[in-house]
Design a protein around this motif. Structure first.
Motif, PDB file in Angstrom:
ATOM      1  N   UNK A 285       0.804  -1.226   0.000  1.00  0.00           N
ATOM      2  CA  UNK A 285       0.000   0.000   0.000  1.00  0.00           C
ATOM      3  C   UNK A 285       0.831   1.268   0.000  1.00  0.00           C
ATOM      4  N   UNK A 286       2.093   1.196   0.383  1.00  0.00           N
ATOM      5  CA  UNK A 286       2.924   2.394   0.479  1.00  0.00           C
ATOM      6  C   UNK A 286       4.288   2.143  -0.134  1.00  0.00           C
ATOM      7  N   UNK A 287       4.347   2.020  -1.442  1.00  0.00           N
ATOM      8  CA  UNK A 287       5.647   1.784  -2.068  1.00  0.00           C
ATOM      9  C   UNK A 287       6.619   2.901  -1.716  1.00  0.00           C
ATOM     10  N   UNK A 288       6.180   4.145  -1.805  1.00  0.00           N
ATOM     11  CA  UNK A 288       7.019   5.259  -1.385  1.00  0.00           C
ATOM     12  C   UNK A 288       6.127   6.428  -1.013  1.00  0.00           C
ATOM     13  N   UNK A 289       6.359   6.972   0.136  1.00  0.00           N
ATOM     14  CA  UNK A 289       5.783   8.260   0.502  1.00  0.00           C
ATOM     15  C   UNK A 289       6.726   8.897   1.503  1.00  0.00           C
ATOM     16  N   UNK A 290       6.326   9.950   2.133  1.00  0.00           N
ATOM     17  CA  UNK A 290       7.233  10.666   3.019  1.00  0.00           C
ATOM     18  C   UNK A 290       7.491   9.932   4.321  1.00  0.00           C
ATOM     19  N   UNK A 291       6.690   8.909   4.623  1.00  0.00           N
ATOM     20  CA  UNK A 291       6.820   8.218   5.900  1.00  0.00           C
ATOM     21  C   UNK A 291       7.436   6.825   5.792  1.00  0.00           C
ATOM     22  N   UNK A 292       7.206   6.143   4.688  1.00  0.00           N
ATOM     23  CA  UNK A 292       7.681   4.766   4.544  1.00  0.00           C
ATOM     24  C   UNK A 292       8.375   4.623   3.195  1.00  0.00           C
TER      25      UNK A 292
ATOM     26  N   UNK B 129      19.183   9.011   5.385  1.00  0.00           N
ATOM     27  CA  UNK B 129      17.981   9.666   4.861  1.00  0.00           C
ATOM     28  C   UNK B 129      16.918   9.858   5.943  1.00  0.00           C
ATOM     29  N   UNK B 130      17.217   9.444   7.187  1.00  0.00           N
ATOM     30  CA  UNK B 130      16.291   9.645   8.294  1.00  0.00           C
ATOM     31  C   UNK B 130      15.226   8.572   8.429  1.00  0.00           C
ATOM     32  N   UNK B 131      15.519   7.349   7.948  1.00  0.00           N
ATOM     33  CA  UNK B 131      14.573   6.244   8.054  1.00  0.00           C
ATOM     34  C   UNK B 131      15.094   5.196   9.032  1.00  0.00           C
ATOM     35  N   UNK B 132      14.201   4.684   9.863  1.00  0.00           N
ATOM     36  CA  UNK B 132      14.510   3.581  10.765  1.00  0.00           C
ATOM     37  C   UNK B 132      14.198   2.295  10.014  1.00  0.00           C
ATOM     38  N   UNK B 133      15.181   1.435   9.857  1.00  0.00           N
ATOM     39  CA  UNK B 133      14.997   0.192   9.118  1.00  0.00           C
ATOM     40  C   UNK B 133      14.100  -0.737   9.926  1.00  0.00           C
ATOM     41  N   UNK B 134      12.946  -1.103   9.360  1.00  0.00           N
ATOM     42  CA  UNK B 134      11.996  -1.989  10.037  1.00  0.00           C
ATOM     43  C   UNK B 134      12.069  -3.419   9.532  1.00  0.00           C
TER      44      UNK B 134
ATOM     45  N   UNK C 115      19.122 -10.831  -3.954  1.00  0.00           N
ATOM     46  CA  UNK C 115      18.247  -9.663  -3.855  1.00  0.00           C
ATOM     47  C   UNK C 115      18.232  -9.177  -2.419  1.00  0.00           C
ATOM     48  N   UNK C 116      18.151  -7.859  -2.260  1.00  0.00           N
ATOM     49  CA  UNK C 116      18.024  -7.229  -0.944  1.00  0.00           C
ATOM     50  C   UNK C 116      16.671  -6.524  -0.910  1.00  0.00           C
ATOM     51  N   UNK C 117      15.920  -6.739   0.142  1.00  0.00           N
ATOM     52  CA  UNK C 117      14.643  -6.058   0.345  1.00  0.00           C
ATOM     53  C   UNK C 117      14.704  -5.326   1.682  1.00  0.00           C
ATOM     54  N   UNK C 118      14.333  -4.062   1.673  1.00  0.00           N
ATOM     55  CA  UNK C 118      14.392  -3.271   2.901  1.00  0.00           C
ATOM     56  C   UNK C 118      13.172  -2.347   2.985  1.00  0.00           C
ATOM     57  N   UNK C 119      12.673  -2.167   4.196  1.00  0.00           N
ATOM     58  CA  UNK C 119      11.558  -1.239   4.444  1.00  0.00           C
ATOM     59  C   UNK C 119      11.956  -0.379   5.639  1.00  0.00           C
ATOM     60  N   UNK C 120      11.780   0.920   5.489  1.00  0.00           N
ATOM     61  CA  UNK C 120      12.098   1.840   6.572  1.00  0.00           C
ATOM     62  C   UNK C 120      10.960   2.798   6.836  1.00  0.00           C
ATOM     63  N   UNK C 121      10.907   3.288   8.057  1.00  0.00           N
ATOM     64  CA  UNK C 121       9.899   4.258   8.472  1.00  0.00           C
ATOM     65  C   UNK C 121      10.590   5.550   8.854  1.00  0.00           C
ATOM     66  N   UNK C 122      10.071   6.674   8.366  1.00  0.00           N
ATOM     67  CA  UNK C 122      10.666   7.988   8.649  1.00  0.00           C
ATOM     68  C   UNK C 122      10.592   8.268  10.153  1.00  0.00           C
ATOM     69  N   UNK C 123      11.728   8.692  10.701  1.00  0.00           N
ATOM     70  CA  UNK C 123      11.770   9.031  12.138  1.00  0.00           C
ATOM     71  C   UNK C 123      11.958  10.517  12.332  1.00  0.00           C
TER      72      UNK C 123
END
Length: 85
Positions: free
Chosen positions: A8-15, A56-61, A77-85
């Motif tokens: 649902x959130x491929x890219x936005x300001x938070x994730x 970039x100010x993201x916490x790796x989740x 392959x590397x897969x990573x998801x981060x949340x803006x902190x």
């Protein structure tokens, strides 16, 4: 829950979600999957991805690596998801 965010959130300001190929090389190639095509690629290490997310100010989740499927280019392959902190 984390998988819902991938879809649902491929890219936005938070994730931010990233998929990259693992390795340490970069450069131009004259073919891709047997097709004549000039392309540029850059491979990344786990440490680089973690650093880029942090800078970039993201916490790796979420972080995962997998081997390529038989029909894919032969890089992990590397897969990573981060949340803006």
């Amino acid at each position: 829950m984390i998988h819902d965010r991938i879809y649902t959130h491929f890219f936005n300001e938070q994730i931010y979600h990233d998929a990259a190929k693992a390795g340490t090389t970069e450069g131009y190639r004259n073919e891709l999957l047997g097709i004549k095509a000039k392309s540029y690629s850059s491979l990344f290490t786990q440490e680089e991805i973690v650093t880029y997310f942090s800078q970039a100010g993201f916490l790796l989740e979420f972080f995962d690596k997998r081997n390529p499927y038989d029909f894919e280019i032969s890089n992990e392959r590397i897969f990573a998801i981060g949340k803006k902190v």
